[in-house]
Motif scaffolding. Structure first.
Motif, PDB file in Angstrom:
ATOM      1  N   SER A  93       0.877  -1.285   0.019  1.00 42.59           N
ATOM      2  CA  SER A  93       0.047   0.029  -0.029  1.00 42.59           C
ATOM      3  C   SER A  93       1.152   1.193  -0.008  1.00 42.59           C
ATOM      4  N   ASP A 134      -4.680  -2.648  -3.057  1.00 45.61           N
ATOM      5  CA  ASP A 134      -6.007  -2.803  -3.670  1.00 45.61           C
ATOM      6  C   ASP A 134      -6.182  -2.530  -5.290  1.00 45.61           C
ATOM      7  N   PRO A 166      -6.230  -4.300   0.282  1.00 41.98           N
ATOM      8  CA  PRO A 166      -7.760  -4.405   0.181  1.00 41.98           C
ATOM      9  C   PRO A 166      -8.685  -4.896   1.043  1.00 41.98           C
ATOM     10  N   GLU A 167      -9.892  -4.367   0.924  1.00 39.72           N
ATOM     11  CA  GLU A 167     -10.971  -4.730   1.991  1.00 39.72           C
ATOM     12  C   GLU A 167     -11.464  -5.847   1.467  1.00 39.72           C
TER      13      GLU A 167
END
Length: 298
Positions: A93, A134, A166-167
């Protein structure tokens, strides 16, 4: 044991395969000179030592010459390779682009992973690399071949940091392997919005593997040695916040201490290792940790 290799930790070296390989070799050989393959005793390969015969031992391993000389039964022991699968899973990230003294967290992680992968390769282990955000997933599945190390370094160099962790857990499920004995290092700065990192790492753990979180932080993040009014920017959301550092320091450090404690307690409660590493400290502790955890699986 400390070693001065800071002059090697330069982006222009880290961003080339030959440079990264050189740094890894210097770091590992500097800390582990004289340590080669990790081996254990068993039937196969080269002769190592004798031990007394025990009920159930393979009679083909009896040393008849020792029996003739001593009148006792001895088993020949020898050395066999103890290979396992090593996985490095990286948080790619944007927060990992935080930089101090010209070195970003991500470049520090590149050097750390290259060093541990170099050590793994020398032990004959299968090594894999995964980096996730993500936007994309980088995957190098574990292999033992010598040329695989260069492929891993190539992918390590080409990782691009984007957005957030990522969620959605669809991509992260591809990293699970519940059928083999593995040593997994999850390397991250633990910046999360909705516990997406802690949920992910919890799901990595199973009865056959060992999972360790390497928490990477900068000295400025840990010590908060800022002066005056400073504007901070969230690298993942772009949000900016202007603060008076003298007023904010106490509250920030208390909040950070609570976060680290809660994270560590959660991971240890789930049989997951936790270790905090600073950008301004040598990597010898990580190498010793690697060897200790690896030996737990042998």
């Amino acid at each position: 044991m400390k070693q001065d290799y800071n002059d090697l930790l330069k982006p222009e070296l880290i961003k080339t395969i030959s440079g990264l390989a050189l740094i890894a070799r210097v770091i590992v050989d500097g800390y582990l000179s004289g340590v080669n393959h990790s081996r254990r005793v068993g039937p196969g390969m080269e002769f190592s030592q004798y031990r007394s015969y025990q009920s159930g031992d393979d009679l083909r391993l009896l040393d008849w010459k020792m029996l003739a000389r001593s009148g006792r039964y001895y088993i020949k022991q020898s050395e066999i390779e103890t290979n396992i699968s090593i996985k490095f899973i990286l948080d790619a990230s944007n927060s990992m682009l935080h930089e101090e003294n010209g070195l970003s967290k991500m470049d520090y992680v590149r050097v750390l992973v290259a060093s541990l992968a170099y050590l793994s390769q020398n032990q004959g282990d299968a090594v894999g690399l995964f980096a996730l955000n993500d936007k994309e997933l980088h995957s190098v599945y574990p292999k033992v071949q010598k040329q695989h190390f260069n492929r891993l370094l190539h992918e390590l160099i080409n990782i691009e940091n984007h957005g957030k962790w990522p969620e959605n857990e669809t991509e992260s499920r591809k990293l699970h392997d519940r059928t083999h004995k593995e040593l997994i290092f999850f390397i991250t700065d633990m910046y999360e919005n909705n516990e997406e990192l802690t949920r992910f790492v919890k799901k990595l753990k199973n009865l056959k593997n060992e999972v360790i979180v390497l928490h990477i932080m900068g000295a400025n993040e840990l010590d908060f040695d800022y002066k005056g009014n400073v504007t901070f920017e969230d690298l993942e959301t772009g949000t900016k916040l202007k603060v008076n550092t003298a007023e904010a320091k106490k509250m920030y450090l208390q909040s950070l201490e609570n976060m680290i404690k809660n994270t560590k307690d959660f991971l240890l409660a789930n049989n997951i290792g936790y270790h905090l590493f600073r950008l301004d400290e040598p990597m010898g502790e990580a190498i010793q940790l690697f060897l200790k955890k690896r030996n737990n699986l042998v």
